[in-house]
Motif scaffolding. Structure first.
Motif, mmCIF file in Angstrom:
data_model
loop_
_atom_site.group_PDB
_atom_site.id
_atom_site.type_symbol
_atom_site.label_atom_id
_atom_site.label_comp_id
_atom_site.label_asym_id
_atom_site.label_seq_id
_atom_site.Cartn_x
_atom_site.Cartn_y
_atom_site.Cartn_z
ATOM 1 N N ILE A 252 0.882 -1.166 0.000
ATOM 2 C CA ILE A 252 0.000 0.000 0.000
ATOM 3 C C ILE A 252 0.916 1.212 0.000
ATOM 4 N N GLY A 253 0.839 2.009 -1.047
ATOM 5 C CA GLY A 253 1.703 3.171 -1.187
ATOM 6 C C GLY A 253 0.924 4.462 -1.043
ATOM 7 N N LEU A 254 1.321 5.303 -0.082
ATOM 8 C CA LEU A 254 0.686 6.607 0.052
ATOM 9 C C LEU A 254 1.238 7.522 -1.024
ATOM 10 N N MET A 255 0.359 8.285 -1.665
ATOM 11 C CA MET A 255 0.694 8.995 -2.893
ATOM 12 C C MET A 255 1.067 10.452 -2.705
ATOM 13 N N ASN A 256 0.936 10.965 -1.507
ATOM 14 C CA ASN A 256 1.186 12.380 -1.249
ATOM 15 C C ASN A 256 2.213 12.482 -0.125
ATOM 16 N N LEU A 257 3.338 13.168 -0.368
ATOM 17 C CA LEU A 257 4.414 13.243 0.615
ATOM 18 C C LEU A 257 3.948 13.857 1.932
ATOM 19 N N GLU A 258 3.183 14.928 1.866
ATOM 20 C CA GLU A 258 2.692 15.562 3.088
ATOM 21 C C GLU A 258 1.797 14.597 3.870
#
Length: 147
Positions: free
Chosen positions: A114-120
Motif C-alpha cells: 500500500i503506497g501513500l501517494m502524497n508526501l505531506e
C-alpha cells in the motif's frame, strides 16, 4: 473501539493507476484519510491480487502493521516501511510476501504494498503512527477491501 486501518480501492480493467484511500480510525471514531494505491498500472483488476510484483495486496481482514516502521533502501520505498503481517499471505498455491505500507516513491504504483501517494500525507501518517506507538500500542489491525 481501538485504532484501526482500512484500505479501500475500486479495482477495474484499466491501464491507468487506480487510487484508493487508507483510512486511519481513532478510538473516538474520527477518521484521517490518505490517498493511496496498491499494485501497478494495468494490474489492478480482480484476480490480479495474486500476481507477484504487480498486483494489489490481496483483500482481507486479518492483517496488522506495527506502529513503528523501519528504514528500507529498496527502490520504490527508500524510506520508512511498515511491514504487513501475516507474511507470507497464502491462498491455496498462491503466495504474496514482503508487503508493507510506504510512501509511493519513484514510479507510481507498488509491487503489492500500500503506497501513500502524497508526501505531506505520508509524513502525517508516520507522525500519527509514532504518536499511537507512544501510547503503548504496538500494532494496528488492517483491513483491505475492494469495490
Amino acid at each position: 473501539m481501538a485504532h484501526s486501518l482500512l484500505f479501500e480501492m475500486a479495482l477495474a480493467n484499466s491501464n491507468n493507476l487506480l487510487e484508493g484511500l487508507l483510512n486511519l480510525t481513532y478510538p473516538d471514531g474520527s477518521v484521517i484519510r490518505y490517498r493511496a494505491t496498491s499494485g501497478c498500472a494495468g494490474w489492478q483488476r480482480y484476480g490480479d491480487e495474486w500476481v507477484r510484483g504487480k498486483g494489489p495486496i490481496p483483500a482481507g481482514e486479518k492483517y496488522q502493521i506495527p506502529t513503528l516502521g523501519y528504514w528500507l533502501d529498496t527502490r520504490g520505498v527508500e524510506g520508512l516501511f511498515y511491514h504487513i503481517t501475516p507474511d507470507p499471505v497464502v491462498s491455496g498455491s498462491k503466495i504474496r510476501a514482503e508487503l508493507g505500507i510506504h510512501f509511493d516513491a519513484n514510479l507510481p504504483g507498488t509491487a503489492g504494498c500500500i503506497g501513500l501517494m502524497n508526501l505531506e500525507g505520508w509524513q502525517g501518517f508516520c507522525r500519527r503512527l509514532s504518536q499511537i506507538a507512544a501510547l503503548g500500542v504496538e500494532h494496528l489491525p488492517l483491513t483491505v477491501r475492494y469495490k
